[in-house]
Design an enzyme around this catalytic site. Sequence first.
Site, PDB file in Angstrom:
ATOM      1  N   ASP A   9       1.149  -0.840  -0.252  1.00  0.00           N
ATOM      2  CA  ASP A   9       0.105   0.114  -0.195  1.00  0.00           C
ATOM      3  C   ASP A   9       1.083   1.531  -0.162  1.00  0.00           C
ATOM      4  O   ASP A   9       1.777   1.862   0.895  1.00  0.00           O
ATOM      5  CB  ASP A   9      -0.517  -0.068   1.248  1.00  0.00           C
ATOM      6  CG  ASP A   9      -1.907   1.462   1.132  1.00  0.00           C
ATOM      7  OD1 ASP A   9      -1.551   1.634   0.345  1.00  0.00           O
ATOM      8  OD2 ASP A   9      -2.480   1.095   2.508  1.00  0.00           O
ATOM      9  N   ASP A 105      -3.602   2.235  -5.671  1.00  0.00           N
ATOM     10  CA  ASP A 105      -2.038   2.549  -4.654  1.00  0.00           C
ATOM     11  C   ASP A 105      -1.904   1.194  -3.922  1.00  0.00           C
ATOM     12  O   ASP A 105      -0.583   1.160  -3.659  1.00  0.00           O
ATOM     13  CB  ASP A 105      -2.206   3.057  -3.960  1.00  0.00           C
ATOM     14  CG  ASP A 105      -3.697   3.831  -3.306  1.00  0.00           C
ATOM     15  OD1 ASP A 105      -4.499   2.975  -3.717  1.00  0.00           O
ATOM     16  OD2 ASP A 105      -3.413   4.352  -2.112  1.00  0.00           O
ATOM     17  N   GLU A 106      -2.846   0.186  -4.290  1.00  0.00           N
ATOM     18  CA  GLU A 106      -2.467  -0.732  -3.622  1.00  0.00           C
ATOM     19  C   GLU A 106      -2.468  -2.096  -4.424  1.00  0.00           C
ATOM     20  O   GLU A 106      -2.964  -2.424  -5.710  1.00  0.00           O
ATOM     21  CB  GLU A 106      -3.682  -1.310  -2.476  1.00  0.00           C
ATOM     22  CG  GLU A 106      -3.800   0.391  -1.960  1.00  0.00           C
ATOM     23  CD  GLU A 106      -4.957   0.189  -0.979  1.00  0.00           C
ATOM     24  OE1 GLU A 106      -4.979  -1.187  -0.293  1.00  0.00           O
ATOM     25  OE2 GLU A 106      -5.777   1.256  -0.274  1.00  0.00           O
TER      26      GLU A 106
END
Length: 415
Positions: A9, A105-106
């Site tokens: 993350d 973003d993960e």
Amino acid sequence: MDRIILHSDCNSFYASVELLHRPELRGRAVVVGGDVEERHGIVLSGNPAARKCGIKTGEVIWQAKQKCPDLVVIPPDFDRYHRFSRMTREIYLEYTELVEPFGLDEAWLDMTAGLQPGQGVEFAHQLRERIKRELGITVSVGVSFNKIFAKLGSDYKKPDAVTEIPRDRFREIVFPLPVNDLLYVGRSTGSKLRSMGIYTIGALAQFPRELLCQRLGKMGSVLHCFANGLDTSPVARYQDTVTVKSVGNSTTAPRDLENFEDVKIIALVLADSVSRRLREQQLSGRVVSMSVRSSGLCWFSRQHKLDHHTNLASEIAAAALELFRANYDWEEPIRSLGVCVSDLVQGSQPVQYSIFDDTQRREQRRRLEEAMDGLKSRFGTYSVQPAVLLKDRHLSGFDPKESHTIHPVGFFGGH
């Protein structure tokens, strides 16, 4: 043998990327968010200095500024975020093809085939250091034997950290955590669970599954499984995740929507954007969804399956407004709306019409919308519009096609 699953993350992703390009702002409280004057003023990301002021993601910017009068607000640059997202995934893919994005973003990584048992934490630290060295941003990484606990691990300690949740210690680490820390326990579900006396993940794990299903339906069984560490869902192969599963747009209205005519204006603008994006990608869809958030921030989403696939704005808007009429009782004004089309197919599909369908009129509508696409592409979105949008230019004067919301990919199926 247990799997070795990582969840990586990117910490304060949007804000971190912006600060790479604006080094003069380091040390100041910075958030990335929308236009507060147009009420698109939601905090999308904040740096650690902003969080120290108590500012949270999803908070409206005017409230954030009350907490921190010197707050710096930067408008989002999604092209830039997509570029950094792509670079992080390119790094992940050097180690495994089992990379499943979860938003920009993960991502989950399945490293079972590439590592020996017990090497997950060491590798996670190597990955964390490499991303920081090569991209200039930090990640927090969770390491566990399933996807749910790997994600819980990446959230457990931030920023720039690694947390392992092994099978033999997961109850010790996970059970004391607030139930809202579990994936898919949002505000509404969390409130229902607390009304049942369930405040921690451990309490959820030990609660009778049948009673959970009575209150939460199928999701009760899913959450009970998650809490007990029984998630066995695989990490998808990256090339299997990049297919577009849905196309949607949402917006926060510049003022509260008070009646159906207000809703119609917003829905038409959103449907137009969705239909244009579908046609650009030569897609059409059969399931139309509409999401509604009231001024009291109560949220719901409903969907309807059409008789045939479509990428026409008129048909998408009609289905969305029908869903709205059938499901909203106007106890509160409306703050935001979303329109989405899923069950997508590539290219033109044969359509089975009934004798009651006006096929000629539908073909004329298709040609009209394609002609308008050309005009809008050449002269701008506002060059040609339905007359109803001119009734309230303040409501209709936004362009979701050019500045659309980036929706996170869902655990049960991507966008």
